[in-house]
Design a protein around this motif. Structure first.
Motif, PDB file in Angstrom:
ATOM      1  N   VAL A  87      25.839  44.673  51.537  1.00  0.00           N
ATOM      2  CA  VAL A  87      27.096  44.266  51.163  1.00  0.00           C
ATOM      3  C   VAL A  87      27.090  42.788  50.727  1.00  0.00           C
ATOM      4  O   VAL A  87      26.454  42.080  51.461  1.00  0.00           O
ATOM      5  N   LEU A  88      27.436  42.361  49.525  1.00  0.00           N
ATOM      6  CA  LEU A  88      26.916  41.061  49.031  1.00  0.00           C
ATOM      7  C   LEU A  88      28.165  40.250  49.705  1.00  0.00           C
ATOM      8  O   LEU A  88      28.998  40.899  50.072  1.00  0.00           O
ATOM      9  N   GLU A  89      27.556  38.915  49.658  1.00  0.00           N
ATOM     10  CA  GLU A  89      28.469  37.690  50.096  1.00  0.00           C
ATOM     11  C   GLU A  89      29.795  37.645  49.501  1.00  0.00           C
ATOM     12  O   GLU A  89      29.743  37.889  48.224  1.00  0.00           O
ATOM     13  N   GLY A  90      30.914  37.406  49.963  1.00  0.00           N
ATOM     14  CA  GLY A  90      31.975  37.216  49.358  1.00  0.00           C
ATOM     15  C   GLY A  90      32.717  38.862  48.772  1.00  0.00           C
ATOM     16  O   GLY A  90      33.553  38.581  47.759  1.00  0.00           O
ATOM     17  N   ARG A  91      32.485  39.724  49.490  1.00  0.00           N
ATOM     18  CA  ARG A  91      33.321  40.780  49.239  1.00  0.00           C
ATOM     19  C   ARG A  91      33.027  41.659  47.906  1.00  0.00           C
ATOM     20  O   ARG A  91      32.657  43.031  47.738  1.00  0.00           O
ATOM     21  N   ARG A  92      33.248  40.985  47.000  1.00  0.00           N
ATOM     22  CA  ARG A  92      33.220  41.582  45.400  1.00  0.00           C
ATOM     23  C   ARG A  92      33.542  42.881  45.463  1.00  0.00           C
ATOM     24  O   ARG A  92      32.836  43.689  44.770  1.00  0.00           O
ATOM     25  N   VAL A  93      34.705  43.168  45.898  1.00  0.00           N
ATOM     26  CA  VAL A  93      35.366  44.641  45.538  1.00  0.00           C
ATOM     27  C   VAL A  93      35.803  44.451  43.952  1.00  0.00           C
ATOM     28  O   VAL A  93      36.043  43.536  43.367  1.00  0.00           O
ATOM     29  N   PHE A  94      36.111  45.790  43.632  1.00  0.00           N
ATOM     30  CA  PHE A  94      36.382  45.729  42.419  1.00  0.00           C
ATOM     31  C   PHE A  94      38.023  45.878  42.092  1.00  0.00           C
ATOM     32  O   PHE A  94      38.597  46.730  42.406  1.00  0.00           O
ATOM     33  N   GLY A  95      38.418  44.716  41.867  1.00  0.00           N
ATOM     34  CA  GLY A  95      39.840  44.573  42.088  1.00  0.00           C
ATOM     35  C   GLY A  95      40.833  45.464  41.379  1.00  0.00           C
ATOM     36  O   GLY A  95      41.853  45.903  41.670  1.00  0.00           O
ATOM     37  N   GLU A  96      40.373  45.687  39.987  1.00  0.00           N
ATOM     38  CA  GLU A  96      41.125  46.396  39.122  1.00  0.00           C
ATOM     39  C   GLU A  96      41.025  48.123  39.322  1.00  0.00           C
ATOM     40  O   GLU A  96      41.445  48.786  38.784  1.00  0.00           O
ATOM     41  N   PHE A  97      40.275  48.417  40.461  1.00  0.00           N
ATOM     42  CA  PHE A  97      39.801  49.747  40.684  1.00  0.00           C
ATOM     43  C   PHE A  97      40.705  50.156  41.951  1.00  0.00           C
ATOM     44  O   PHE A  97      41.194  49.061  42.855  1.00  0.00           O
ATOM     45  N   THR A  98      41.180  51.470  42.250  1.00  0.00           N
ATOM     46  CA  THR A  98      41.571  51.739  43.292  1.00  0.00           C
ATOM     47  C   THR A  98      40.551  51.938  44.529  1.00  0.00           C
ATOM     48  O   THR A  98      39.662  51.678  44.265  1.00  0.00           O
ATOM     49  N   VAL A  99      40.939  51.797  45.709  1.00  0.00           N
ATOM     50  CA  VAL A  99      40.180  51.852  46.882  1.00  0.00           C
ATOM     51  C   VAL A  99      39.207  53.079  46.863  1.00  0.00           C
ATOM     52  O   VAL A  99      38.012  52.900  46.827  1.00  0.00           O
ATOM     53  N   GLU A 100      39.847  53.987  46.145  1.00  0.00           N
ATOM     54  CA  GLU A 100      39.415  55.510  46.206  1.00  0.00           C
ATOM     55  C   GLU A 100      38.028  55.224  45.079  1.00  0.00           C
ATOM     56  O   GLU A 100      36.936  55.956  45.470  1.00  0.00           O
ATOM     57  N   GLU A 101      38.348  54.570  44.072  1.00  0.00           N
ATOM     58  CA  GLU A 101      37.243  54.493  43.099  1.00  0.00           C
ATOM     59  C   GLU A 101      36.333  53.610  43.296  1.00  0.00           C
ATOM     60  O   GLU A 101      35.143  53.801  43.024  1.00  0.00           O
ATOM     61  N   ASN A 102      36.688  52.491  44.078  1.00  0.00           N
ATOM     62  CA  ASN A 102      35.546  51.628  44.801  1.00  0.00           C
ATOM     63  C   ASN A 102      34.750  52.538  45.644  1.00  0.00           C
ATOM     64  O   ASN A 102      33.409  52.387  45.529  1.00  0.00           O
ATOM     65  N   LEU A 103      35.190  53.244  46.482  1.00  0.00           N
ATOM     66  CA  LEU A 103      34.539  54.163  47.386  1.00  0.00           C
ATOM     67  C   LEU A 103      33.511  55.112  46.449  1.00  0.00           C
ATOM     68  O   LEU A 103      32.309  55.333  46.699  1.00  0.00           O
ATOM     69  N   ARG A 104      34.020  55.547  45.346  1.00  0.00           N
ATOM     70  CA  ARG A 104      33.038  56.269  44.552  1.00  0.00           C
ATOM     71  C   ARG A 104      32.102  55.830  43.920  1.00  0.00           C
ATOM     72  O   ARG A 104      31.076  56.326  43.740  1.00  0.00           O
ATOM     73  N   VAL A 105      32.455  54.580  43.588  1.00  0.00           N
ATOM     74  CA  VAL A 105      31.159  53.576  43.023  1.00  0.00           C
ATOM     75  C   VAL A 105      30.070  53.871  43.872  1.00  0.00           C
ATOM     76  O   VAL A 105      28.819  53.703  43.726  1.00  0.00           O
ATOM     77  N   GLY A 106      30.432  53.203  45.416  1.00  0.00           N
ATOM     78  CA  GLY A 106      29.425  53.487  46.399  1.00  0.00           C
ATOM     79  C   GLY A 106      28.690  54.647  46.485  1.00  0.00           C
ATOM     80  O   GLY A 106      27.482  54.471  46.733  1.00  0.00           O
TER      81      GLY A 106
END
Ligand SMILES: Nc1ncnc2c1ncn2[C@@H]1O[C@H](COP(=O)(O)OP(=O)(O)O)[C@@H](O)[C@H]1O
Ligand SMILES: [Mg+2]
Lengths: 262, 298
Positions: A87-106
């Motif tokens: 998990v990179l420093e500074g969170r770096r979530v994909f802001g323009e993705f939904t929570v679900e899409e972020n998880l799918r990338v994972g």
């Protein structure tokens, strides 16, 4: 066991940043890697997960292995497949993705049981389940940190590397993150916890390593580190009187035991 | 009114070609921040391949088209893998110049193959038309608009729902995080160039299917797609579609009405319109209609 032995890293071919780092993360344990800003903690994680390349960094010496097999200089995708996720420093979530899409990338590398991993992440973070259709950019800082951890957990890692997860979070949220880390660990994942917040890290880890300018200057069971006067003074914010915070190296009466593991 | 509708149909046909090209430019740009000036050459190469297979080798047109799409995909893949990939990390300016070099390297032999005569791509549409009220619609226009619509929809679904599509979007946003999650960013680059090549093949074939056929100067069509992406914003897929529509329609309306109202501007003024629209949009919105502000321009 995730093992780093005698690691040396150079940026841009000239800047020597890690000078022979060795440590171990046993399976299913929590190990803390502490150090002030600029000590080289993030560089250690980049070296493990193959992210030095895009920073123009290189491993010039040493060996990194997972469960006895070398992953030194392996490609990031291969390292994730071997069960090591960062998990990179500074969170770096994909802001323009939904929570679900972020998880799918994972879940990119996991074949098939994405659903099961998602269920597990939603169990760990019920809040993410509630907000799974909202854009990650609208989450608060603490929620984004949870999402970043959840996203990494989607690859079902055996070893999870966290880079300063408490950075910039209010004390209450730090508590929450701490509890989550403990829970993830109880489910069997080994955690390498990189922190400047030594208090939190030492309170849940088994063993701690202290880094300074590219070297490990001390390593002990976390409970002992907590009791150590110098550690208290320099890393737990308990030092009296204020004034210039000296380097750990300058502490005269400290009988430094350099226990290189290499 | 009939004239207007007629011009609209012409505009939509043009827009379909521009869209297929613009999407390629944008997909490559999004994935690796490179504006590929080799795109016109890849389009021309593909159109020639289709023409060669359909006319010289007497292959069925649809088969030739499919093989042309594959050939352009392979060409795109090669260009990226051999020439562009090793340059990653170098200044964007240098990479842009490199793609111009690639354009010349591909286009020169293709030009020799095309020769000086007008070639046909062997398409089945010919001069067939459909009458809708007073409006005459070429079969060719229908094929283009339908294809553009299908390709656009497939792309939308791909980026929205598929694992790889999502990985491509993720890579475009934050390469380091994508790598950290185990996405093979190199493969994403390859895929971007393959997809762009395939779409360029469709565009090149369509562009060569009208009266003017396939000539050495067919590549100019791809240059007119550039204003479309700059108008839409270099890094926006939706912007590429809207930009293509704006440019295509503006060009067609100008071609229809300009001689009537602004005749003094000369005969081929509509050819300049894409760049004129580009200039106007950039004066008002320097990052295009849908572009991200920090996007670096080459
Ligand atoms: N991409 C880079 N290029 C050059 N030097 C870097 C790069 N990243 C970090 N450094 C340098 O390496 C040292 C260690 O940095 P880092 O690993 O980020 O430390 P920490 O995570 O402990 O704060 C710092 O002196 C920093 O300036
Ligand atoms: Mg750091």
């Amino acid at each position: 066991m995730l093992e780093v032995a005698n690691l040396e890293v150079v940026y841009h071919d000239v800047i020597l940043v890690l000078r022979g780092i060795s440590f171990q993360l046993p399976e299913g344990k929590i190990v803390a890697l502490l150090g002030a800003n600029g000590a080289g903690k993030t560089t250690v994680l980049r070296a493990i997960t193959g992210l030095l390349d895009i920073q123009n960094g290189d491993i010039t010496k040493g060996e990194i292995s997972v469960d006895g097999k070398t992953i030194t200089k392996a490609r990031p995708s291969e390292i994730v497949s071997r069960g090591v996720t960062q998990v990179l420093e500074g969170r770096r979530v994909f802001g323009e993705f939904t929570v679900e899409e972020n998880l799918r990338v994972g879940a990119h590398t996991s074949k098939g049981d994405t659903e099961a991993h998602a269920m597990r992440v939603y169990d760990l973070f019920p809040l993410l389940k509630e907000r799974r259709k909202s854009l990650a950019g609208y989450l608060s800082g603490g929620e984004q940190q949870m999402l970043a951890i959840g996203r990494a957990m989607m690859s079902d890692p055996k070893y999870l590397l966290l880079d300063e997860p408490s950075l910039g979070l209010a004390p209450l949220l730090v508590q929450q993150i701490r509890d989550i880390i403990v829970e993830i660990n109880e489910q069997g994942t080994g955690v390498l916890l990189v922190e400047q917040n030594a208090n939190m890290a030492l309170s849940i880890s088994e063993h701690g390593y202290i880094m300074e300018t590219g070297k490990i200057v001390m390593d002990k069971p976390s409970a002992e580190l907590m009791r150590d006067e110098d550690v208290q003074e320099f890393y737990l914010g308990l030092h009296a009187g204020g004034g210039e915070r000296k380097s750990f190296r300058d502490v005269k009466h400290y009988k430094r035991r350099k226990r290189w593991l290499s | 009114m009939t004239t207007f509708l007629q011009a609209t149909v012409a505009g939509l046909s043009l827009a379909s070609i521009y869209m297929l090209l613009a999407l390629g430019f944008v997909i490559i740009y999004k994935s690796m921040q490179v504006l590929s000036f080799a795109h016109p050459a890849i389009m021309l190469f593909a159109a020639y391949m289709v023409s060669w297979m359909a006319i010289d080798k007497q292959l069925n047109f649809w088969l030739a088209l499919a093989l042309g799409v594959v050939a352009a995909g392979v060409m795109g893949w090669l260009a990226e893998r051999v020439a562009v990939r090793p340059m990653i990390g170098k200044p964007l300016f240098a990479i842009a110049i490199l793609t111009i070099g690639l354009d010349i390297a591909i286009r020169t032999p293709v030009n020799n193959l095309i020769g000086v005569n007008i070639r046909s791509v062997g398409d089945p549409w010919g001069f067939g038309t459909l009458q809708l009220g007073d409006v005459v619609i070429q079969h060719r226009s229908i094929a283009m608009v339908v294809t553009a619509f299908i390709v656009g929809s497939l792309l939308f679904a791909f980026f929205r729902f598929s694992r790889v599509g999502l990985a491509m979007r993720a890579t475009a946003i934050d390469q380091e995080v994508a790598l950290a999650q185990g996405i093979s960013v190199g493969r994403i680059f390859s895929l971007a160039w393959i997809m762009a090549g395939g779409m360029a093949a469709l565009a090149g074939t369509f562009a060569s299917s009208d009266l003017s056929g396939l000539t050495q100067s067919t590549y100019i069509v791809a240059l007119k797609a550039l204003p479309a992406i700059v108008v839409g914003g270099l890094d926006s897929i939706g912007g590429a579609v809207v930009g293509a529509l704006i440019i295509g329609l503006a060009e067609a309306y100008t071609a229809t009405y300009q001689s009537q109202y602004l005749g003094f501007l000369g005969g081929n003024f509509s050819q300049v319109v894409p760049y004129l629209v580009l200039l106007i949009v950039l004066l008002i919105k320097p990052y295009g209609l849908f572009g991200t502000e920090e996007v670096e321009r080459v």
